[in-house]
Design a protein around this motif. Structure first.
Motif, PDB file in Angstrom:
ATOM      1  N   THR A 295      -3.797   4.923   6.611  1.00  7.26           N
ATOM      2  CA  THR A 295      -3.164   3.711   7.107  1.00  7.26           C
ATOM      3  C   THR A 295      -4.071   2.502   6.914  1.00  7.26           C
ATOM      4  O   THR A 295      -5.275   2.638   6.658  1.00  7.26           O
ATOM      5  CB  THR A 295      -2.839   3.847   8.598  1.00  7.26           C
ATOM      6  N   GLU A 296      -3.478   1.337   7.076  1.00 10.74           N
ATOM      7  CA  GLU A 296      -4.269   0.111   6.967  1.00 10.74           C
ATOM      8  C   GLU A 296      -5.315   0.035   8.070  1.00 10.74           C
ATOM      9  O   GLU A 296      -6.412  -0.492   7.871  1.00 10.74           O
ATOM     10  CB  GLU A 296      -3.347  -1.110   7.025  1.00 10.74           C
TER      11      GLU A 296
ATOM     12  N   ASP B  37      -6.885   2.624   9.244  1.00 10.97           N
ATOM     13  CA  ASP B  37      -7.970   3.478   8.761  1.00 10.97           C
ATOM     14  C   ASP B  37      -8.883   2.692   7.824  1.00 10.97           C
ATOM     15  O   ASP B  37     -10.121   2.777   7.911  1.00 10.97           O
ATOM     16  CB  ASP B  37      -7.402   4.686   8.012  1.00 10.97           C
ATOM     17  N   PHE B  38      -8.274   1.976   6.905  1.00 13.39           N
ATOM     18  CA  PHE B  38      -9.032   1.198   5.929  1.00 13.39           C
ATOM     19  C   PHE B  38      -9.932   0.182   6.627  1.00 13.39           C
ATOM     20  O   PHE B  38     -11.115   0.046   6.299  1.00 13.39           O
ATOM     21  CB  PHE B  38      -8.079   0.491   4.968  1.00 13.39           C
ATOM     22  N   GLU B  39      -9.387  -0.523   7.610  1.00 14.10           N
ATOM     23  CA  GLU B  39     -10.162  -1.540   8.314  1.00 14.10           C
ATOM     24  C   GLU B  39     -11.322  -0.932   9.084  1.00 14.10           C
ATOM     25  O   GLU B  39     -12.376  -1.548   9.225  1.00 14.10           O
ATOM     26  CB  GLU B  39      -9.248  -2.328   9.259  1.00 14.10           C
TER      27      GLU B  39
ATOM     28  N   LYS C  88     -16.367  -2.406   0.003  1.00 14.16           N
ATOM     29  CA  LYS C  88     -14.950  -2.404   0.364  1.00 14.16           C
ATOM     30  C   LYS C  88     -14.270  -3.719   0.006  1.00 14.16           C
ATOM     31  O   LYS C  88     -13.049  -3.754  -0.231  1.00 14.16           O
ATOM     32  CB  LYS C  88     -14.808  -2.107   1.856  1.00 14.16           C
TER      33      LYS C  88
ATOM     34  N   SER D 239      -8.915  -2.704  -2.211  1.00 17.32           N
ATOM     35  CA  SER D 239      -7.908  -3.085  -1.223  1.00 17.32           C
ATOM     36  C   SER D 239      -7.288  -1.837  -0.633  1.00 17.32           C
ATOM     37  O   SER D 239      -7.350  -0.744  -1.216  1.00 17.32           O
ATOM     38  CB  SER D 239      -6.817  -3.946  -1.865  1.00 17.32           C
ATOM     39  N   TYR D 240      -6.686  -2.007   0.514  1.00 21.99           N
ATOM     40  CA  TYR D 240      -5.987  -0.895   1.132  1.00 21.99           C
ATOM     41  C   TYR D 240      -4.913  -0.355   0.207  1.00 21.99           C
ATOM     42  O   TYR D 240      -4.771   0.857   0.033  1.00 21.99           O
ATOM     43  CB  TYR D 240      -5.372  -1.322   2.459  1.00 21.99           C
ATOM     44  N   GLN D 241      -4.129  -1.258  -0.420  1.00 17.20           N
ATOM     45  CA  GLN D 241      -3.020  -0.804  -1.239  1.00 17.20           C
ATOM     46  C   GLN D 241      -3.495  -0.003  -2.442  1.00 17.20           C
ATOM     47  O   GLN D 241      -2.882   0.992  -2.829  1.00 17.20           O
ATOM     48  CB  GLN D 241      -2.169  -1.988  -1.703  1.00 17.20           C
TER      49      GLN D 241
ATOM     50  N   ARG E 241      -4.504   3.374  -1.091  1.00 22.93           N
ATOM     51  CA  ARG E 241      -3.318   4.089  -0.609  1.00 22.93           C
ATOM     52  C   ARG E 241      -2.526   4.671  -1.783  1.00 22.93           C
ATOM     53  O   ARG E 241      -2.066   5.820  -1.718  1.00 22.93           O
ATOM     54  CB  ARG E 241      -2.432   3.145   0.204  1.00 22.93           C
TER      55      ARG E 241
END
Length: 298
Positions: free
Chosen positions: A84-85, A87-89, A112, A116-118, A121
């Motif tokens: 999830t976003e 998680d990324f953060e 990081k 990007s998160y996308q 993902r």
């Protein structure tokens, strides 16, 4: 698309026979295997039931913890079936993203802010949707529940990703074990090299796959004896397994255990090594379903 569909439809044994002919240069003998690669094919088709848990990059951590200790595990930041976003953060500026159910599912993130998160993902979703047991027909991967894991980025004092010690461990029923170290260096610089050494750190005239040998091999690691001791401990319950370790700055960290390296499709040079290594191994039984070994895990 048609070719891929045909490959997916093809029975495992036929697929492996054709792939072995294409990559090794001869059709394999599965009824009476002689070479290392032929015996790896038999393992792929009829794996020991223990292989599944120990090939799982998350479950194997418990085994490593019991056998050689928690201090040899790369710190685990997170493990989940989704990414999830949030998680990324929550992840640090640098980390390694992996999937637990196969080979090659590795994404190194040094900063990081440069991804990007996308992007991650999309990569994670592709990994999780992959049935790795179909890639090389290594059946022990079939029962692994795909999950993501995020580990601390392992670097040496110079800020470099450490070399990978891929230790081929042969443990015959009688006689001492025999270890061959494949040192993969500069793997992420675009100029990877692969050098084989024996237990005394003699540079061997052996190559595997696409890795060229170094003109000048690296010096014997100061903690080589400790590296080999950890590999022996982890491999003790098996007649053969490849144990991957990292050893930055005289520390030792576990990478993974691989029971069918290359899926029985890794060219060894010279070709005589394929036969020599094969002589040190028993062949897996010819069965239609995996069978639990009578040995116990250490």
């Amino acid at each position: 698309m048609i070719a891929n569909a045909f490959k997916n439809w093809m029975p495992d044994e036929l697929f492996l026979r054709l792939q072995h002919r294409r990559k090794i240069g001869r059709f394999p003998s599965l009824a009476n295997p002689e070479t290392f690669n032929e015996k790896m094919l038999r393992r792929s088709l009829n794996p020991d039931a223990r292989f599944t848990d120990l090939a799982d990059k998350l479950i194997v951590r418990d085994f490593v913890r019991r056998v050689i200790g928690e201090e040899h595990l790369i710190p685990l930041l997170k493990a989940s079936e989704l990414f999830t976003e949030e998680d990324f953060e929550a992840l640090p500026d640098s980390f390694v993203m992996k999937a637990n159910h196969g080979s090659g599912f590795v994404k190194i993130v040094r900063d990081k802010a440069e991804t990007s998160y996308q992007e991650l993902r999309t990569l994670a979703d592709r990994w999780l949707a992959t049935d790795f047991s179909r890639t090389g027909r290594e059946r022990h991967y079939r029962a692994i529940q795909p999950r993501l894991l995020f580990e601390a980025l392992l670097l040496d004092e110079q800020g470099n990703i450490p070399a990978d010690f891929k230790i081929h461990c042969f443990n015959p029923e009688e006689g001492p074990s025999k270890l061959f170290v494949l040192l993969i260096s500069d793997r992420y610089t675009g100029h990877p090299r692969g050098d084989f050494f024996d237990e005394s750190w003699n540079h061997l005239d052996i190559r595997i796959g696409h890795y060229p040998r170094s003109a000048t091999p690296c010096e014997r690691p100061a903690n080589l004896d400790a590296i080999l001791a950890k590999a022996r401990a982890l491999s003790a319950s098996f007649d053969y397994v490849r144990v991957d370790l990292y050893a930055p700055d005289c520390k030792i960290f576990f990478g993974e255990m691989t029971f069918t390296p290359g899926g029985g499709l890794y060219p060894l040079f010279p070709d005589s090594v394929d036969y020599q290594w094969g002589q040190m191994l028993q062949a897996a039984p010819l069965l239609s379903t995996p069978k639990m070994s009578t040995r116990t895990i250490g």
